[in-house]
Design an enzyme around this catalytic site. Sequence first.
Site, PDB file in Angstrom:
ATOM      1  CB  SER A  50     -66.030 -48.409  58.698  1.00 24.52           C
ATOM      2  OG  SER A  50     -66.007 -48.534  60.117  1.00 24.52           O
ATOM      3  CG  ASP A  83     -66.345 -50.339  54.185  1.00 24.47           C
ATOM      4  OD1 ASP A  83     -66.620 -50.325  52.974  1.00 24.47           O
ATOM      5  OD2 ASP A  83     -67.120 -50.769  55.062  1.00 24.47           O
ATOM      6  CG  HIS A 186     -74.431 -51.008  54.429  1.00 24.72           C
ATOM      7  ND1 HIS A 186     -74.417 -49.770  53.842  1.00 24.72           N
ATOM      8  CD2 HIS A 186     -73.363 -51.669  53.926  1.00 24.72           C
ATOM      9  CE1 HIS A 186     -73.381 -49.695  53.021  1.00 24.72           C
ATOM     10  NE2 HIS A 186     -72.727 -50.829  53.046  1.00 24.72           N
ATOM     11  CG  ASP A 262     -69.258 -54.711  59.523  1.00 24.00           C
ATOM     12  OD1 ASP A 262     -68.986 -55.449  60.487  1.00 24.00           O
ATOM     13  OD2 ASP A 262     -69.250 -53.478  59.627  1.00 24.00           O
ATOM     14  NE  ARG A 266     -70.675 -54.419  62.626  1.00 23.02           N
ATOM     15  CZ  ARG A 266     -71.103 -53.183  62.572  1.00 23.02           C
ATOM     16  NH1 ARG A 266     -72.333 -52.882  62.935  1.00 23.02           N
ATOM     17  NH2 ARG A 266     -70.317 -52.208  62.160  1.00 23.02           N
TER      18      ARG A 266
HETATM   19  P1  13P Z   1     -73.138 -56.043  55.635  1.00 16.98           P
HETATM   20  O1  13P Z   1     -73.821 -55.141  56.629  1.00 16.98           O
HETATM   21  O2  13P Z   1     -74.124 -56.784  54.806  1.00 16.98           O
HETATM   22  O3  13P Z   1     -72.145 -56.951  56.250  1.00 16.98           O
HETATM   23  O4  13P Z   1     -72.334 -55.102  54.602  1.00 16.98           O
HETATM   24  C1  13P Z   1     -71.069 -54.611  54.917  1.00 16.98           C
HETATM   25  C2  13P Z   1     -70.589 -53.582  53.949  1.00 16.98           C
HETATM   26  O5  13P Z   1     -71.118 -53.386  52.874  1.00 16.98           O
HETATM   27  C3  13P Z   1     -69.417 -52.807  54.365  1.00 16.98           C
HETATM   28  O6  13P Z   1     -69.082 -51.811  53.458  1.00 16.98           O
HETATM   29  O1  G3H Z   2     -70.797 -50.294  55.433  1.00 16.22           O
HETATM   30  C1  G3H Z   2     -70.663 -50.118  56.628  1.00 16.22           C
HETATM   31  C2  G3H Z   2     -69.924 -51.096  57.441  1.00 16.22           C
HETATM   32  O2  G3H Z   2     -70.774 -52.116  57.892  1.00 16.22           O
HETATM   33  C3  G3H Z   2     -69.183 -50.410  58.551  1.00 16.22           C
HETATM   34  O3  G3H Z   2     -69.968 -50.146  59.660  1.00 16.22           O
HETATM   35  O4  G3H Z   2     -69.401 -47.769  60.228  1.00 16.22           O
HETATM   36  O5  G3H Z   2     -70.456 -49.320  61.914  1.00 16.22           O
HETATM   37  O6  G3H Z   2     -68.071 -49.624  61.232  1.00 16.22           O
HETATM   38  P1  G3H Z   2     -69.453 -49.148  60.838  1.00 16.22           P
HETATM   39 ZN    ZN Z   3     -70.731 -50.869  52.471  1.00 13.12          ZN
END
Ligand code: 13P
Ligand code: G3H
Ligand code: ZN
Length: 330
Positions: A50, A83, A186, A262, A266
Amino acid sequence: MPLVPMKQMLDEAIKGDYGVGAYNVNNMEQIQGIMRAASETRSPVIIQASRGALKYTNMAYIKYLAAAAVEDNPGIPIVLHLDHGNSLETCKEAIELGFTSVMIDGSLREDSKTPTTFKENVKVTREVVDYAHEFGVSVEGELGTLGGIEDGVGSGKVMLTDPEEAVKFIKLTGVDALALAIGTSHGAYKFKVKPTLDMDIINKVVEKIPGVPLVMHGASSVPQELIEVINKYGGRLEKTMGVPMESIKEAIKRGIRKINVDTDGRLAMTGAIRKYLGENPDAFDPRTYFGAAREAVYQTVKGKMIDFGTAGHAGDYKPMTLEEMKRIYK
Ligand code: 13P
Ligand code: G3H
Ligand code: ZN
């Protein structure tokens, strides 16, 4: 084998009728855990970063960690994907770094909060497609918005994808993959009870445009055992539910080909580190608890590679180079 373009990997997933996990990474242990799972299950894999990850790793570290993954796993097709890119500029930076795929999330403005109009989304997505395809780089777009907010990213409001608009969007932009909003969100706090997702959206888009791979964001299952480990060792996570694996399998059957994960990575790392330090109060060598975290990522991702049907497909095709992709786009 060099990093692979995402278009080829997802087109192959359509042919083989399976899903490919796209796992968010921020550090070496996550990448190593994911790659061990991919190598042992013989799975193609998408590693995604990301904007937050790029900031955290100061960009170059992600590039070279992905290069290390490639060197260490010569038989495994790996995509390096941006991402939730928020602008053409961010996508350009990722392409410059060597990413073989970018997402332009034109469902939100550059502030990553305010929902855009269909017209605004088409405009920015088309610009990114025109730019990226010149380099052979694949592009994922998004139509509709998810719930949930991650690090300030997201409007917090759910707007499910209109299938008719999705078909129009794909034709107008030329995206290689499209993220649909079907009711997921998310983060760890997705649902309080078992969710009902709008799966028909997937079928309606696939019926009209069968060759375009569809993407499910917010696809972590938030396994209860991971929440329990975290809370047993001093964490304070509230009661929550993610996307059940049977819903993801159903979505794959209907045409979802990229599954974004993601949160589960975690949770796995956090649980393992809390447990290790809780049980070994005298530990202070980071290799011990980061090693435990890496093992937990491996276990979690390995299960998903089997469940998504990715396992066993690493050797199905000869990966294309970006040069070859460039010629296909021309
Ligand atoms: P999650 O928070 O469900 O893992 O989704 C991750 C995501 O969509 C990253 O783009
Ligand atoms: O869609 C979002 C992902 O979970 C990335 O999260 O921006 O905290 O790295 P982040
Ligand atoms: Zn996403």
